[in-house]
Design a protein around this motif. Structure first.
Motif, short mmCIF file in Angstrom:
data_model
loop_
_atom_site.label_atom_id
_atom_site.label_comp_id
_atom_site.label_asym_id
_atom_site.label_seq_id
_atom_site.Cartn_x
_atom_site.Cartn_y
_atom_site.Cartn_z
N ASP A 240 44.92 37.23 32.56
CA ASP A 240 43.64 37.70 32.04
C ASP A 240 42.62 36.58 31.94
O ASP A 240 41.41 36.82 32.00
N ASP A 241 43.09 35.34 31.81
CA ASP A 241 42.19 34.22 31.61
C ASP A 241 41.57 33.70 32.91
O ASP A 241 40.52 33.07 32.88
N ASN A 242 42.24 33.93 34.03
CA ASN A 242 41.75 33.29 35.26
C ASN A 242 41.45 34.23 36.41
O ASN A 242 41.05 33.77 37.47
N PHE A 243 41.63 35.54 36.22
CA PHE A 243 41.49 36.43 37.36
C PHE A 243 40.06 36.51 37.88
O PHE A 243 39.82 36.90 39.03
N ARG A 244 39.07 36.11 37.07
CA ARG A 244 37.69 36.15 37.52
C ARG A 244 37.29 34.91 38.33
O ARG A 244 36.21 34.86 38.91
N ASN A 245 38.17 33.90 38.37
CA ASN A 245 37.87 32.71 39.15
C ASN A 245 37.87 33.03 40.65
O ASN A 245 38.66 33.85 41.11
N ASP A 246 36.99 32.38 41.39
CA ASP A 246 36.99 32.53 42.84
C ASP A 246 38.30 32.00 43.42
O ASP A 246 38.92 31.09 42.86
N VAL A 247 38.69 32.56 44.56
CA VAL A 247 39.85 32.07 45.28
C VAL A 247 39.42 31.70 46.69
O VAL A 247 38.45 32.25 47.23
N TYR A 263 41.54 42.69 39.99
CA TYR A 263 42.65 42.53 39.05
C TYR A 263 43.36 43.86 38.80
O TYR A 263 43.29 44.43 37.72
N GLU A 264 43.99 44.36 39.83
CA GLU A 264 44.87 45.51 39.67
C GLU A 264 45.80 45.54 40.87
O GLU A 264 45.50 44.98 41.92
N ASN A 265 46.97 46.18 40.70
CA ASN A 265 47.91 46.27 41.80
C ASN A 265 47.45 47.33 42.79
O ASN A 265 46.90 48.36 42.43
N SER A 266 47.69 47.06 44.08
CA SER A 266 47.34 48.00 45.13
C SER A 266 48.55 48.21 46.03
O SER A 266 49.43 47.34 46.13
N CYS A 267 48.58 49.36 46.68
CA CYS A 267 49.61 49.65 47.66
C CYS A 267 48.91 50.00 48.96
O CYS A 267 47.87 50.67 48.97
N ALA A 268 49.47 49.58 50.08
CA ALA A 268 48.84 49.82 51.37
C ALA A 268 49.87 50.27 52.38
O ALA A 268 50.95 49.68 52.49
N ARG A 269 49.53 51.31 53.13
CA ARG A 269 50.37 51.77 54.23
C ARG A 269 49.78 51.21 55.51
O ARG A 269 48.69 51.58 55.92
N LEU A 270 50.49 50.28 56.13
CA LEU A 270 49.94 49.57 57.27
C LEU A 270 49.96 50.42 58.53
O LEU A 270 50.92 51.15 58.80
N VAL A 271 48.90 50.33 59.30
CA VAL A 271 48.78 51.06 60.56
C VAL A 271 49.21 50.13 61.68
O VAL A 271 48.54 49.14 61.99
N HIS A 272 50.33 50.42 62.29
CA HIS A 272 50.88 49.63 63.38
C HIS A 272 51.77 50.54 64.20
O HIS A 272 52.57 51.31 63.64
#
Length: 347
Positions: A240-247, A263-272
């Motif tokens: 919570d303290d650092n998620f707003r920092n640039d990467v 700052y949230e989990n995501s799920c992705a179905r890859l197209v291949h």
């Protein structure tokens, strides 16, 4: 100063140098792991870096080592005299005329139909003393990774890894030692990773590959005299303290880019085309972090700049700490990009 004086005296007229016996050479290399080069010289130095530094014209045995004054555990100090010749110890290294491996450089699988980015280096206690991290899908066939029970596999050394820019002329830089490709489990963080044992061009420092443009390092807060490097291996987990920092990341295709984290989990179905199995089951990356693209002011309105692109898989993602000097701490690595040009980052 010692080098200049030595160079001067070595170019004066002198007699032919004697040579050491094969037995003496073998004993030195067998008993002293710190030796990098052995030769004979017509000059000998003493008192280097002191007020009593002298250069003497005499035949001597020169032992070159990586660090003077350091004796590896279990070994003896260098001899003072070898076969009647005095010894002069100097610092030097000897290596092939190839650039060392660097974080962020482009790599390729042995068929050169898969490209990605070299991630970080890891000291290993296994078959190889040092390995580097990359994505499994970069160095292994998708068909192999899609085996039903595939989690972690070792001993895949038939899968060779090359420098992605040299056309394979210089041979492989490593072989795959271990891979993990674990998807579809919504209760876990999906993994797409491989450890590659280094067999050529060992890394020598923490400098990043210079795949970036000059303006990219300026935007990220670096300069030509303070280039980004990652030599300490520090990490920083997302909180919570650092998620707003640039990467930032340094990838083989898009260089150094800077964005912000969602700052949230995501799920992705890859197209291949190889990710669809016969029973129509698709593979899904679960519990990943996304990176939001920025609007690129140099392009038409609302155009988003790329954080990663093809061949950037496995680029390490960093948070920048401090200002002078800037310190990079690793947060994860890139895996894939979405059609809206967001990026997916492993936790």
């Amino acid at each position: 100063m010692e080098r200049l004086k030595t160079f001067y005296y070595m170019n004066q007229k002198r007699s032919r140098h004697p040579s050491l016996s094969s037995k003496a050479l073998d004993d030195l290399f067998q008993n002293h792991s710190n030796i990098t080069l052995l030769n004979m010289s017509g000059v000998r130095s003493s008192g280097f870096e002191t007020s009593k530094c002298t250069i003497e014209r005499t035949n001597c045995v020169v032992i070159h080592c990586q660090v003077k004054g350091f004796i590896p555990f279990g070994e003896m100090s260098f001899p003072k005299v070898i076969e009647g010749h005095t010894v002069d110890v100097r610092e030097a290294t000897c290596k092939f005329a190839l650039d060392p491996l660097r974080i962020g450089m482009k790599i390729a699988n042995h068929n050169r139909n898969g490209f990605g980015t070299l991630g970080g280096f890891i000291d290993s206690t296994g078959t190889f003393n040092k390995v580097f991290l990359t994505c499994a899908h970069v160095v292994c066939p998708i068909a192999t990774l899609l085996q039903a029970d595939f989690t972690i596999e070792t001993g895949r050394q038939e899968e060779r890894v090359f420098d992605g820019t040299d056309g394979n002329e210089n041979g492989p830089v490593g072989v795959v030692e271990k891979v993990s490709f674990q998807l579809n489990d919504l209760s876990k963080v999906s993994v797409d990773a491989a450890l590659v044992g280094i067999i050529n061009r060992d890394p020598v420092d923490g400098k990043l590959a210079e795949v970036y443009k000059r303006e990219q390092i300026y935007v990220a807060g670096f300069s030509e005299t303070t280039l980004p490097e990652f030599k300490h291996g520090e990490i920083e987990t997302i909180s919570d303290d650092n998620f707003r920092n640039d990467v930032i990341k340094v990838g083989a295709k898009t260089g150094l880019t800077i964005e912000s984290l969602k700052y949230e989990n995501s799920c992705a179905r890859l197209v291949h085309h190889d990710l669809r199995l016969g029973n129509n089951i698709m593979r899904t990356f679960c519990n990943q972090y996304e990176i939001s693209p920025r609007t690129d002011s140099s392009l038409p309105s609302e155009t988003k700049q790329l954080f990663i692109d093809e061949s950037d898989s496995e680029a390490l993602v960093f948070i920048v700490k401090n200002n002078n000097p800037a310190l990079l701490k690793c947060r994860g690595m890139t895996v894939a990009f979405t059609f809206v040009q967001d990026s997916i980052q492993k936790n």
